[in-house]
Design a protein around this motif. Structure first.
Motif, short mmCIF file in Angstrom:
data_model
loop_
_atom_site.label_atom_id
_atom_site.label_comp_id
_atom_site.label_asym_id
_atom_site.label_seq_id
_atom_site.Cartn_x
_atom_site.Cartn_y
_atom_site.Cartn_z
N ASN A 14 65.82 59.50 29.65
CA ASN A 14 64.42 59.84 29.92
C ASN A 14 63.82 58.99 31.04
N PRO A 15 64.06 57.67 31.08
CA PRO A 15 63.53 56.90 32.21
C PRO A 15 64.11 57.35 33.56
N ALA A 16 65.38 57.73 33.59
CA ALA A 16 65.98 58.21 34.84
C ALA A 16 65.32 59.51 35.30
N ILE A 17 65.09 60.41 34.37
CA ILE A 17 64.45 61.68 34.71
C ILE A 17 63.00 61.45 35.15
N MET A 18 62.30 60.54 34.46
CA MET A 18 60.92 60.22 34.88
C MET A 18 60.92 59.61 36.28
N ARG A 19 61.92 58.80 36.60
CA ARG A 19 61.99 58.19 37.93
C ARG A 19 62.17 59.25 39.01
N VAL A 20 63.00 60.24 38.74
CA VAL A 20 63.19 61.33 39.70
C VAL A 20 61.86 62.05 39.93
N ARG A 21 61.10 62.26 38.87
CA ARG A 21 59.83 62.96 38.99
C ARG A 21 58.73 62.10 39.62
N THR A 22 58.79 60.77 39.44
CA THR A 22 57.67 59.95 39.89
C THR A 22 57.92 59.15 41.17
N ILE A 23 59.16 59.07 41.61
CA ILE A 23 59.41 58.40 42.89
C ILE A 23 58.62 59.15 43.96
N GLU A 24 58.07 58.43 44.93
CA GLU A 24 57.18 59.07 45.91
C GLU A 24 57.92 59.92 46.93
N LYS A 25 59.21 59.80 46.97
CA LYS A 25 60.00 60.59 47.92
C LYS A 25 60.50 61.87 47.25
N PRO A 26 60.60 62.96 48.01
CA PRO A 26 61.19 64.17 47.45
C PRO A 26 62.66 63.95 47.09
N VAL A 27 63.10 64.52 45.98
CA VAL A 27 64.48 64.40 45.52
C VAL A 27 65.14 65.77 45.61
N ILE A 28 66.33 65.78 46.19
CA ILE A 28 67.10 67.01 46.33
C ILE A 28 68.29 66.94 45.39
N ALA A 29 68.50 67.99 44.61
CA ALA A 29 69.71 68.11 43.80
C ALA A 29 70.62 69.12 44.48
N ALA A 30 71.89 68.76 44.62
CA ALA A 30 72.90 69.66 45.15
C ALA A 30 73.89 69.90 44.01
N VAL A 31 73.78 71.05 43.38
CA VAL A 31 74.59 71.36 42.20
C VAL A 31 75.84 72.11 42.66
N ASN A 32 76.99 71.44 42.47
CA ASN A 32 78.24 72.01 42.99
C ASN A 32 79.22 72.38 41.89
N GLY A 33 78.74 72.53 40.68
CA GLY A 33 79.62 72.90 39.57
C GLY A 33 78.76 73.23 38.37
N VAL A 34 79.09 72.64 37.26
CA VAL A 34 78.36 72.90 36.02
C VAL A 34 77.25 71.87 35.86
N ALA A 35 76.04 72.33 35.65
CA ALA A 35 74.92 71.47 35.29
C ALA A 35 74.58 71.82 33.84
N ALA A 36 75.12 71.04 32.91
CA ALA A 36 74.95 71.34 31.49
C ALA A 36 74.28 70.17 30.78
N GLY A 37 73.56 70.48 29.73
CA GLY A 37 72.94 69.45 28.91
C GLY A 37 72.04 68.55 29.72
N ILE A 38 72.24 67.24 29.57
CA ILE A 38 71.40 66.28 30.27
C ILE A 38 71.58 66.38 31.78
N GLY A 39 72.76 66.81 32.23
CA GLY A 39 72.98 67.04 33.66
C GLY A 39 72.10 68.16 34.19
N CYS A 40 71.88 69.17 33.37
CA CYS A 40 70.97 70.25 33.73
C CYS A 40 69.55 69.70 33.85
N SER A 41 69.13 68.91 32.87
CA SER A 41 67.79 68.31 32.92
C SER A 41 67.62 67.45 34.16
#
Length: 189
Positions: free
Chosen positions: A16-43
């Protein structure tokens, strides 16, 4: 045996802290999904500001197949990205959502050929890097307020419910059925 797995602590202290950091860091975050994004990886992927997917990638939240709840902010992240109806379909039916469908449903921004994914992500990052950082930070902050004002609260609620599900008989049955490659027989306990 039910009750022996602690999912609450890693959700609260790591994921949860890692996900909050992605949402609250002031810089835009890009995800490049190159396979399966399942469970917490999907989140984690869903927490990004921009999501690019390779054509063979897919998203999967199969918690319902083993008697678990959503976690890692999947509930608010799904609803914000693709609406309640599609979020319900993805989470309750535990279907794979392929790259093209993910774009159509609003789960991802763009699908590209697998071999072009990293170049597309680098090109997007270069465009962002050439932009106005203060503008990006402000835009991200206001979008967060509009879509995710209760994200931290929702992630903690999910974590508590996930712990309850991890202590359930249905979870044990779901795992046993998965390992034995058979359909589970859930009882609601």
């Amino acid at each position: 045996e039910a009750g022996k797995i602690d999912v609450l602590t890693p959700l609260r202290e790591v994921f949860n802290p890692a996900i909050m950091r992605v949402r609250t860091i002031e810089k835009p975050v890009i995800a490049a999904v190159n396979g399966v994004a399942a469970g917490i990886g999907c989140s984690l992927a869903l927490a990004a500001d921009l999501i690019l997917v390779g054509e063979s990638a897919y998203f999967l939240l199969a918690f319902a197949n083993i008697g678990l709840a959503l976690d890692g902010g999947a509930s608010p992240l799904l609803v914000a990205r693709m609406g309640h109806a599609r979020a319900s379909e993805m989470a309750l039916l535990a279907d794979r959502i392929g790259a093209e469908q993910a774009v159509q449903w609003g789960l991802a921004n763009r699908a590209v050929a697998d071999a072009e994914l990293l170049d597309a992500a680098a090109e997007t990052a270069a465009r962002l890097a050439a932009g106005a950082p203060g503008s990006h930070a402000t835009i991200k902050r206001t979008l967060n307020e509009a879509a995710f004002a209760r994200l931290a609260e929702m992630m903690d609620a999910e974590a508590v419910l996930q712990q309850q599900r991890a202590e359930s008989e249905d979870f044990l049955e779901g795992v046993d059925a998965f390992l034995q490659r058979r359909a589970p027989s859930f009882t609601g306990r």
